[in-house]
Design a protein around this motif. Structure first.
Motif, PDB file in Angstrom:
ATOM      1  N   HIS A 154     -23.672 -26.368  16.797  1.00  0.00           N
ATOM      2  CA  HIS A 154     -23.571 -25.575  18.019  1.00  0.00           C
ATOM      3  C   HIS A 154     -23.023 -26.409  19.180  1.00  0.00           C
ATOM      4  O   HIS A 154     -22.438 -25.855  20.120  1.00  0.00           O
ATOM      5  N   HIS A 155     -23.217 -27.707  19.120  1.00  0.00           N
ATOM      6  CA  HIS A 155     -22.713 -28.573  20.194  1.00  0.00           C
ATOM      7  C   HIS A 155     -21.216 -28.845  20.067  1.00  0.00           C
ATOM      8  O   HIS A 155     -20.649 -29.561  20.897  1.00  0.00           O
ATOM      9  N   LEU A 156     -20.589 -28.238  19.066  1.00  0.00           N
ATOM     10  CA  LEU A 156     -19.125 -28.252  19.015  1.00  0.00           C
ATOM     11  C   LEU A 156     -18.538 -27.396  20.137  1.00  0.00           C
ATOM     12  O   LEU A 156     -17.323 -27.394  20.335  1.00  0.00           O
ATOM     13  N   PHE A 157     -19.420 -26.662  20.848  1.00  0.00           N
ATOM     14  CA  PHE A 157     -18.927 -25.861  21.979  1.00  0.00           C
ATOM     15  C   PHE A 157     -18.266 -26.760  23.029  1.00  0.00           C
ATOM     16  O   PHE A 157     -17.403 -26.310  23.788  1.00  0.00           O
ATOM     17  N   ILE A 158     -18.663 -28.032  23.085  1.00  0.00           N
ATOM     18  CA  ILE A 158     -18.033 -28.971  24.036  1.00  0.00           C
ATOM     19  C   ILE A 158     -16.564 -29.138  23.678  1.00  0.00           C
ATOM     20  O   ILE A 158     -15.681 -29.044  24.547  1.00  0.00           O
ATOM     21  N   ILE A 159     -16.283 -29.373  22.386  1.00  0.00           N
ATOM     22  CA  ILE A 159     -14.895 -29.486  21.921  1.00  0.00           C
ATOM     23  C   ILE A 159     -14.169 -28.162  22.127  1.00  0.00           C
ATOM     24  O   ILE A 159     -12.994 -28.132  22.519  1.00  0.00           O
ATOM     25  N   PHE A 160     -14.870 -27.063  21.865  1.00  0.00           N
ATOM     26  CA  PHE A 160     -14.267 -25.740  22.026  1.00  0.00           C
ATOM     27  C   PHE A 160     -13.781 -25.529  23.460  1.00  0.00           C
ATOM     28  O   PHE A 160     -12.648 -25.104  23.690  1.00  0.00           O
ATOM     29  N   PHE A 161     -14.627 -25.847  24.441  1.00  0.00           N
ATOM     30  CA  PHE A 161     -14.259 -25.607  25.838  1.00  0.00           C
ATOM     31  C   PHE A 161     -13.186 -26.584  26.323  1.00  0.00           C
ATOM     32  O   PHE A 161     -12.307 -26.203  27.097  1.00  0.00           O
ATOM     33  N   ILE A 162     -13.229 -27.830  25.862  1.00  0.00           N
ATOM     34  CA  ILE A 162     -12.171 -28.785  26.234  1.00  0.00           C
ATOM     35  C   ILE A 162     -10.831 -28.302  25.694  1.00  0.00           C
ATOM     36  O   ILE A 162      -9.825 -28.272  26.409  1.00  0.00           O
ATOM     37  N   GLY A 163     -10.823 -27.888  24.414  1.00  0.00           N
ATOM     38  CA  GLY A 163      -9.592 -27.370  23.817  1.00  0.00           C
ATOM     39  C   GLY A 163      -9.116 -26.109  24.496  1.00  0.00           C
ATOM     40  O   GLY A 163      -7.913 -25.903  24.695  1.00  0.00           O
ATOM     41  N   LEU A 164     -10.073 -25.260  24.896  1.00  0.00           N
ATOM     42  CA  LEU A 164      -9.732 -23.995  25.548  1.00  0.00           C
ATOM     43  C   LEU A 164      -9.039 -24.235  26.888  1.00  0.00           C
ATOM     44  O   LEU A 164      -8.052 -23.565  27.222  1.00  0.00           O
ATOM     45  N   VAL A 165      -9.561 -25.194  27.663  1.00  0.00           N
ATOM     46  CA  VAL A 165      -8.982 -25.487  28.980  1.00  0.00           C
ATOM     47  C   VAL A 165      -7.560 -26.016  28.845  1.00  0.00           C
ATOM     48  O   VAL A 165      -6.664 -25.649  29.623  1.00  0.00           O
ATOM     49  N   PHE A 166      -7.318 -26.871  27.846  1.00  0.00           N
ATOM     50  CA  PHE A 166      -5.995 -27.484  27.681  1.00  0.00           C
ATOM     51  C   PHE A 166      -5.039 -26.652  26.830  1.00  0.00           C
ATOM     52  O   PHE A 166      -3.864 -26.979  26.723  1.00  0.00           O
ATOM     53  N   HIS A 167      -5.553 -25.564  26.248  1.00  0.00           N
ATOM     54  CA  HIS A 167      -4.733 -24.746  25.350  1.00  0.00           C
ATOM     55  C   HIS A 167      -3.490 -24.188  26.035  1.00  0.00           C
ATOM     56  O   HIS A 167      -2.423 -24.092  25.443  1.00  0.00           O
ATOM     57  N   GLY A 168      -3.613 -23.844  27.289  1.00  0.00           N
ATOM     58  CA  GLY A 168      -2.485 -23.222  28.000  1.00  0.00           C
ATOM     59  C   GLY A 168      -1.524 -24.192  28.638  1.00  0.00           C
ATOM     60  O   GLY A 168      -0.499 -23.764  29.206  1.00  0.00           O
ATOM     61  N   TYR A 169      -1.822 -25.506  28.578  1.00  0.00           N
ATOM     62  CA  TYR A 169      -0.961 -26.473  29.258  1.00  0.00           C
ATOM     63  C   TYR A 169       0.398 -26.633  28.580  1.00  0.00           C
ATOM     64  O   TYR A 169       1.334 -27.147  29.198  1.00  0.00           O
ATOM     65  N   GLY A 170       0.522 -26.189  27.336  1.00  0.00           N
ATOM     66  CA  GLY A 170       1.837 -26.233  26.673  1.00  0.00           C
ATOM     67  C   GLY A 170       2.771 -25.147  27.161  1.00  0.00           C
ATOM     68  O   GLY A 170       3.976 -25.200  26.912  1.00  0.00           O
ATOM     69  N   ARG A 171       2.213 -24.164  27.853  1.00  0.00           N
ATOM     70  CA  ARG A 171       2.983 -23.052  28.433  1.00  0.00           C
ATOM     71  C   ARG A 171       3.893 -22.396  27.398  1.00  0.00           C
ATOM     72  O   ARG A 171       5.085 -22.176  27.641  1.00  0.00           O
ATOM     73  N   ILE A 172       3.318 -22.099  26.238  1.00  0.00           N
ATOM     74  CA  ILE A 172       4.110 -21.501  25.160  1.00  0.00           C
ATOM     75  C   ILE A 172       4.367 -20.014  25.420  1.00  0.00           C
ATOM     76  O   ILE A 172       5.342 -19.443  24.922  1.00  0.00           O
ATOM     77  N   VAL A 173       3.498 -19.378  26.206  1.00  0.00           N
ATOM     78  CA  VAL A 173       3.722 -17.986  26.618  1.00  0.00           C
ATOM     79  C   VAL A 173       4.578 -18.028  27.873  1.00  0.00           C
ATOM     80  O   VAL A 173       4.162 -18.540  28.908  1.00  0.00           O
ATOM     81  N   ARG A 174       5.789 -17.496  27.769  1.00  0.00           N
ATOM     82  CA  ARG A 174       6.764 -17.662  28.841  1.00  0.00           C
ATOM     83  C   ARG A 174       7.265 -16.305  29.325  1.00  0.00           C
ATOM     84  O   ARG A 174       7.192 -15.293  28.616  1.00  0.00           O
ATOM     85  N   GLY A 175       7.783 -16.299  30.540  1.00  0.00           N
ATOM     86  CA  GLY A 175       8.326 -15.068  31.109  1.00  0.00           C
ATOM     87  C   GLY A 175       9.427 -15.380  32.098  1.00  0.00           C
ATOM     88  O   GLY A 175       9.620 -16.532  32.504  1.00  0.00           O
ATOM     89  N   GLN A 176      10.180 -14.351  32.490  1.00  0.00           N
ATOM     90  CA  GLN A 176      11.286 -14.531  33.441  1.00  0.00           C
ATOM     91  C   GLN A 176      10.734 -14.857  34.823  1.00  0.00           C
ATOM     92  O   GLN A 176       9.760 -14.258  35.277  1.00  0.00           O
ATOM     93  N   THR A 177      11.331 -15.840  35.465  1.00  0.00           N
ATOM     94  CA  THR A 177      10.860 -16.259  36.786  1.00  0.00           C
ATOM     95  C   THR A 177      11.143 -15.175  37.825  1.00  0.00           C
ATOM     96  O   THR A 177      12.044 -14.341  37.652  1.00  0.00           O
ATOM     97  N   ALA A 178      10.384 -15.211  38.905  1.00  0.00           N
ATOM     98  CA  ALA A 178      10.547 -14.211  39.968  1.00  0.00           C
ATOM     99  C   ALA A 178      11.934 -14.324  40.602  1.00  0.00           C
ATOM    100  O   ALA A 178      12.578 -13.300  40.908  1.00  0.00           O
ATOM    101  N   GLY A 179      12.437 -15.556  40.784  1.00  0.00           N
ATOM    102  CA  GLY A 179      13.774 -15.750  41.367  1.00  0.00           C
ATOM    103  C   GLY A 179      14.851 -15.211  40.460  1.00  0.00           C
ATOM    104  O   GLY A 179      15.830 -14.605  40.922  1.00  0.00           O
ATOM    105  N   SER A 180      14.696 -15.411  39.142  1.00  0.00           N
ATOM    106  CA  SER A 180      15.703 -14.937  38.189  1.00  0.00           C
ATOM    107  C   SER A 180      15.749 -13.419  38.122  1.00  0.00           C
ATOM    108  O   SER A 180      16.803 -12.834  37.840  1.00  0.00           O
ATOM    109  N   GLN A 181      14.609 -12.771  38.393  1.00  0.00           N
ATOM    110  CA  GLN A 181      14.597 -11.306  38.345  1.00  0.00           C
ATOM    111  C   GLN A 181      15.424 -10.677  39.464  1.00  0.00           C
ATOM    112  O   GLN A 181      15.758  -9.492  39.386  1.00  0.00           O
ATOM    113  N   GLN A 182      15.759 -11.473  40.482  1.00  0.00           N
ATOM    114  CA  GLN A 182      16.622 -10.967  41.553  1.00  0.00           C
ATOM    115  C   GLN A 182      18.087 -10.989  41.136  1.00  0.00           C
ATOM    116  O   GLN A 182      18.878 -10.142  41.564  1.00  0.00           O
ATOM    117  N   THR A 183      18.477 -11.962  40.282  1.00  0.00           N
ATOM    118  CA  THR A 183      19.888 -12.087  39.841  1.00  0.00           C
ATOM    119  C   THR A 183      20.113 -11.477  38.461  1.00  0.00           C
ATOM    120  O   THR A 183      21.254 -11.284  38.054  1.00  0.00           O
TER     121      THR A 183
END
Length: 513
Positions: A154-183
């Motif tokens: 159950h104390h693997l929750f520490i690893i779970f939360f550390i991994g969860l926080v850093f999971h999004g730092y790769g920014r693999i989910v991407r979208g068109q920028t707000a500036g690009s949507q104007q052009t």
């Protein structure tokens, strides 16, 4: 993206139900406003499990969605057709810039390699494995038979939360920028992708960027609260606790009487006990069986597992000679914490139902009744208590019978015998025991408990019991308190609902640990 948002929300909630000091504080604060709301806090572990199931479900959906995404990304690279929009989008950002959309950068890339070499891939695998181990080791059969496995995994929750926080730092989910949507306005330029970036076109080549990580915003607050919770537990674990008396009861039940400076309790509360000589990390919950009026607090511990067996031996339970006080093990106490039984004196009529060792919270209640009503002649709001104890073996009656005999004798002397009605049921017995019971059935005192009230055999007819109580107490709220198995809880809750009619109301409460 939606399952990820649901995961963030549920991961924000998962730690809150196990912050027991926070819950104890909240319960004490809100019970003056709403007892119903306070009772909901007693279901904290049920809520914790439900949130865990939702995390598991949304994790599965999130993983499946990513697998489909990677298949779609790979197909976009393999189908190298300039009239194919996914391929055109995949080609954006090939000149080592950050505006790409497709994380698979070429048709020679192996998706498995991407999965295990990116931040999102590595953390995703780690937190998924941690979650699988946490959930599987939380099954009741493992938790009861191999508590250490449950506790450590159950104390693997520490690893779970550390991994969860850093999971999004790769920014693999991407979208068109707000500036690009104007052009490059998607609703106008999506069908004109072959002209993107050309001089005569008013649609520029779109630019993409990864969504900034946001999980930390959801879990930071609960994580700080949980760290504070653990710090409070560490502080309490270093406070001195003195074992003043150890009683070995015949039914393989160990009674510890203890003292601790500044310790204050209420009826029906429980504490977590740690014994460093047995395990430095394990804390186990036990109901307090002493009354607030006594100058010590006690817990009755049934020997049913490795930890309780080791504690039993450390206290000298396996030795014939008396254990000297300085040889007794050191223990740490966290608590006390409130449970449903705290509300028992708020009802005019009370039903207490205990099964086996589940009688322990009611020992505290009955002792407190003895001190308040009988010894000190204090007036209490509760006018009538119906006590039911269901037990599968005769040995289990022994440690509790002394208290009941004392109550029975004192109530007779004070002429308040009608205040407490108790019914003791033996649910299983051997043939040899049955013969003994028949021979001594006519004796003045019961052959099992030594009480005037005879032991009943089998299980109660709850429908008759509830009907009888409802007829005796019209216009009354009856508090029904149970410490026992879930099946019995369901049966009593059903009876409460079916017999709540007219001016009689049965309110069900259950101990939750």
């Amino acid at each position: 993206y939606s399952p990820a948002a649901c995961l963030n929300f549920n991961c924000m909630l998962i730690l809150l139900p196990v912050c027991r000091n926070l819950l104890s504080f909240l319960r004490g604060s809100i019970q003056f406003c709403s007892r119903t709301a306070a009772r909901q806090l007693d279901r904290n572990l049920t809520f914790h499990k439900l949130v865990a199931y939702m995390i598991a479900f949304h994790t599965a959906v999130h993983i499946i969605a990513h697998l489909f995404n990677f298949e779609f990304f790979m197909d976009a690279q393999l189908n190298r057709n300039s009239s194919f929009l996914p391929f055109v989008l995949s080609e954006i950002g090939t000149d080592d810039n950050a505006s790409f959309l497709n994380p698979i950068r070429s048709n020679e890339t192996n998706p498995t390699i991407v999965m295990f070499t990116t931040i999102a891939g590595v953390t995703g695998v780690v937190i998924t494995l941690a979650l699988i181990l946490i959930i599987t080791s939380s099954m009741e059969v493992i938790r009861r038979s191999y508590f250490e496995v449950f506790w450590y995994t159950h104390h693997l929750f520490i690893i779970f939360f550390i991994g969860l926080v850093f999971h999004g730092y790769g920014r693999i989910v991407r979208g068109q920028t707000a500036g690009s949507q104007q052009t490059n306005k998607p609703h106008l330029c999506a069908d004109r992708f072959e002209d993107w970036g050309k001089n005569e076109s008013d649609c520029a080549v779109p630019e993409f960027a990864g969504n900034p990580p946001g999980t930390w915003k959801w879990v930071l607050g609960p994580m700080i609260l949980y760290v504070c919770e653990r710090l409070v537990r560490i502080y309490r674990s270093h406070q001195k606790v003195v074992i003043t008396k150890v009683v070995m009861h015949p039914s393989k039940t160990l009674e510890l009487q203890m003292r601790k400076k500044g310790f204050h309790m209420e009826v029906g509360q429980y504490v977590f006990i740690q014994c460093p000589s047995v395990s430095r990390h394990e804390w186990h919950p036990f109901t307090l069986t002493s009354a607030p009026e006594e100058d010590y607090f006690s817990a009755h511990i049934r020997i049913v597992g490795d930890w309780t067996q080791a504690l039993y031996e450390a206290c000298g339970g396996d030795k014939t000679e008396t254990q000297e006080a300085w040889k007794l093990p050191k223990v740490a106490i966290d608590g006390p914490f409130g449970t449903a039984s705290e509300d028992v004196f708020r009802y005019e009529v009370v039903m207490l139902v205990g099964a086996g060792i589940g009688v322990t919270p009611f020992a505290s209640i009955l002792k407190s009744v003895w001190y308040k009503r009988i010894q000190n002649n204090q007036e209490v709001f509760t006018k009538k208590i119906y006590f039911y104890w269901l037990c599968p073996e005769t040995e289990a009656f022994e440690w509790f019978a002394d208290l009941l005999q004392s109550l029975e004798r004192q109530m007779a002397e004070k002429d308040v015998a009608n205040f407490l009605s108790y019914n003791i049921y033996l649910t299983r017995w051997k043939e040899t025991e049955a013969a003994h019971f028949r021979v001594h059935h006519e004796a003045e005192n019961d052959p099992i408990t030594g009480l005037k009230q005879k032991t009943l055999y089998g299980k109660p007819n709850w429908d008759n019991e509830f009907t009888n109580i409802a007829s005796k107490h019209p216009g009354t709220k009856v508090g029904v308190f149970l410490c026992g198995p879930p099946q019995l809880g369901k049966s009593l809750e059903k009876q409460c609902l079916s017999h709540t009619e007219g001016d009689v109301k049965f309110i069900f409460n259950k101990e939750n640990f």
